[in-house]
Write a protein that holds these residues in place. Structure first.
Motif, short mmCIF file in Angstrom:
data_model
loop_
_atom_site.label_atom_id
_atom_site.label_comp_id
_atom_site.label_asym_id
_atom_site.label_seq_id
_atom_site.Cartn_x
_atom_site.Cartn_y
_atom_site.Cartn_z
N LEU A 64 -10.08 1.74 8.51
CA LEU A 64 -9.43 0.48 8.88
C LEU A 64 -10.24 -0.71 8.35
N PRO A 65 -9.63 -1.91 8.31
CA PRO A 65 -10.36 -3.07 7.77
C PRO A 65 -11.68 -3.35 8.49
N ASP A 66 -11.78 -3.01 9.80
CA ASP A 66 -13.02 -3.30 10.54
C ASP A 66 -14.09 -2.21 10.36
N GLY A 67 -13.82 -1.25 9.46
CA GLY A 67 -14.84 -0.22 9.18
C GLY A 67 -14.70 1.02 10.03
N GLN A 68 -13.85 0.94 11.09
CA GLN A 68 -13.61 2.14 11.91
C GLN A 68 -12.59 3.03 11.20
N ALA A 69 -12.69 4.34 11.45
CA ALA A 69 -11.71 5.26 10.86
C ALA A 69 -10.73 5.74 11.92
N ARG A 70 -9.45 5.79 11.55
CA ARG A 70 -8.45 6.42 12.41
C ARG A 70 -8.56 7.92 12.19
N ARG A 71 -8.67 8.68 13.27
CA ARG A 71 -8.78 10.14 13.13
C ARG A 71 -7.78 10.82 14.06
N PHE A 72 -7.50 12.08 13.78
CA PHE A 72 -6.61 12.86 14.63
C PHE A 72 -5.29 12.12 14.85
N THR A 73 -4.73 11.60 13.77
CA THR A 73 -3.43 10.90 13.84
C THR A 73 -2.35 11.95 13.58
N TRP A 74 -2.01 12.67 14.64
CA TRP A 74 -1.21 13.88 14.45
C TRP A 74 0.28 13.61 14.27
N ALA A 75 0.86 12.79 15.18
CA ALA A 75 2.33 12.62 15.16
C ALA A 75 2.74 11.71 14.00
N MET A 76 3.88 12.02 13.39
CA MET A 76 4.41 11.20 12.30
C MET A 76 5.33 10.14 12.90
N ASP A 77 5.04 8.87 12.59
CA ASP A 77 5.84 7.77 13.15
C ASP A 77 7.22 7.70 12.49
N ALA A 78 8.14 7.02 13.18
CA ALA A 78 9.54 6.94 12.70
C ALA A 78 9.59 6.32 11.30
N LYS A 79 10.48 6.84 10.48
CA LYS A 79 10.56 6.45 9.08
C LYS A 79 11.96 6.76 8.57
N SER A 80 12.37 6.12 7.48
CA SER A 80 13.68 6.41 6.90
C SER A 80 13.65 6.02 5.43
N VAL A 81 14.63 6.51 4.68
CA VAL A 81 14.77 6.12 3.28
C VAL A 81 16.22 6.31 2.86
N ILE A 82 16.70 5.41 2.03
CA ILE A 82 18.03 5.57 1.43
C ILE A 82 17.85 6.50 0.24
N THR A 83 18.53 7.64 0.28
CA THR A 83 18.33 8.65 -0.76
C THR A 83 19.34 8.51 -1.91
N ASP A 84 20.54 8.03 -1.58
CA ASP A 84 21.61 7.87 -2.58
C ASP A 84 22.42 6.65 -2.18
N PRO A 85 22.38 5.55 -2.93
CA PRO A 85 21.73 5.39 -4.22
C PRO A 85 20.22 5.19 -4.09
#
Ligand code: MTE
Length: 389
Positions: free
Chosen positions: A250-271
């Protein structure tokens, strides 16, 4: 252009002779005219093909299930080709009765079926610093969704008998990379599966034949393939894959660890860049949304780079921790568009813009980029990967 002699009212070539008989293709495959629908890789991305990634052709797929031959692959030491007769799953460590199971032993336990997406934590990782790859296959294709059949891990751990201080598991793969990750016992006892089938047939070698760990909603790196060992312990192991990799500075020098769950996301596939618009007029926009924290509650679509949003239509099963298909139909007048989609999951979490994500996480990360994707539609119907301020 099509040959006029094959068009109505003429009798086409393929109606004038008998076709191949049954079992001429003992294992079926797609029409030869679909030969461009394949996994692809990006050559400059990795130094070798053994430790590399291929991408799912999302722009050519429908519904929510990824065919087994098209699901992306991520291997750290190549594909292990395992003879199931010589494969064992060992469960040991803080258990009353260590187990050494054959595949046939595993199949004697009660079975479950579960549809789940698997997303690599590095999906969209190449886009952290700006729009880079031209196609949703490459920007979002480190994901697949399948129905897994197997044994709840909980059931196997009950058989081994967990000691009271059992808190963590270390699954290990039988590939040359011997992949290991620390998994908290709560997940193992909740919905983890030791799977042997994917979409109704045995796992393919590239997806971990004969056994793989399934951790619905969690980053793909932890879904250990070619599963050969589960050690039970009382603290995490801090393996390579959870220290130097799959962490984020992270910008403050700390590391995010054990970030297991995938956050909500989406994408337009066609077009999308590999699937240009089909011309002016009535247009079907199709895409995928998912969340590692539950079911998708809704998807919004914007045609103007996020200024105005309209609700997309979800169609097909809307399942917990599975891909969800959405559509938005509109009349395209030929003007340029800035297409975006934004997922909302059942926890109320709304997919963030890339700018908002960077504000929190900085630019050092490759993992967990779930920012909103923008496709720039040109008057020709061609599409580019861009970012809007
Ligand atoms: N398991 C083993 N044994 N070896 C590996 O290289 N790669 C991991 C995970 N499990 C890997 C593994 C990573 S980083 C991901 S994203 C997923 O498997 C990819 O699964 P897939 O190849 O079935 O898409």
């Amino acid at each position: 252009a099509p040959d006029a002699k094959n068009l109505p009212p003429n009798v086409p070539d393929w109606s004038q002779t008998l076709g191949d008989g049954v079992v001429s293709r003992p294992y079926g495959r797609p029409s030869k005219f679909e030969a461009d629908v394949v996994r692809r890789d990006v050559e400059w991305l990795t130094a070798s093909r053994q430790s590399s990634v291929s991408f799912t052709p999302l722009h050519r797929l429908e519904g929510i299930i990824t065919p087994n031959g098209l699901g992306f692959e991520r291997h750290h030491g190549g594909i292990a080709e395992i003879d199931p007769a010589e494969h064992r799953l060992m469960i040991h460590g803080l258990v009353e009765k260590p187990l050494m199971l054959t595949l046939e032993d595993v199949k004697r336990f009660p079975r479950v079926n579960r549809i789940a997406f698997l997303e690599c934590a590095a999906n969209s990782g190449m886009e952290w610093k700006g729009a880079q790859l031209n196609g949703c296959q490459f920007t979002h294709g480190m994901i697949h969704c399948a129905m897994y059949t197997g044994v709840p891990l909980k059931r196997l751990l009950e058989e081994a008998g967990l000691r009271t201080n059992a808190k963590w598991l270390l699954p290990e793969g039988a590939d040359a990379a011997a992949m290991t990750r620390s998994v908290p016992i709560e997940k193992a006892l909740d919905d983890a599966i030791v799977a042997y089938a994917m979409n109704g047939e045995a796992l393919y070698p590239e997806h971990g034949y004969p056994l793989r760990l399934v951790l619905p909603g969690w980053q793909g790196n932890m879904w250990v393939k070619w599963l050969r060992r589960i050690k039970v312990g009382d603290e995490p192991w801090h393996t390579r894959e959870e220290t130097s990799k799959y962490t984020a500075l992270l910008p403050d020098g700390q590391a995010r660890r054990f970030t297991w769950a995938m956050d909500a996301k989406s994408v337009i596939t066609d077009p999308s860049p590999q699937a240009p618009l089909r011309g002016k007029g009535f247009t079907v926009l199709s895409g995928l949304a998912w969340s590692g924290r539950g079911a998708i509650r809704g998807v919004d679509v914007s045609l103007d780079g996020g200024r105005n949003w309209r609700a997309a239509r979800l169609d097909g099963p809307v399942l917990d921790k599975a891909l969800t298909r959405f559509y938005y139909e509109f009349d395209w007048n030929g003007d340029p568009l800035l297409l975006q989609s934004r997922a909302i999951d059942e926890t109320g979490y709304v997919q963030p813009t890339k700018a908002a994500l960077r504000q929190h996480r900085g630019l050092n990360s490759i993992y967990h980029n779930n920012g909103i994707q923008t496709w720039h539609v040109l008057p020709s119907g061609e599409i580019e990967n861009v970012e809007v301020a």
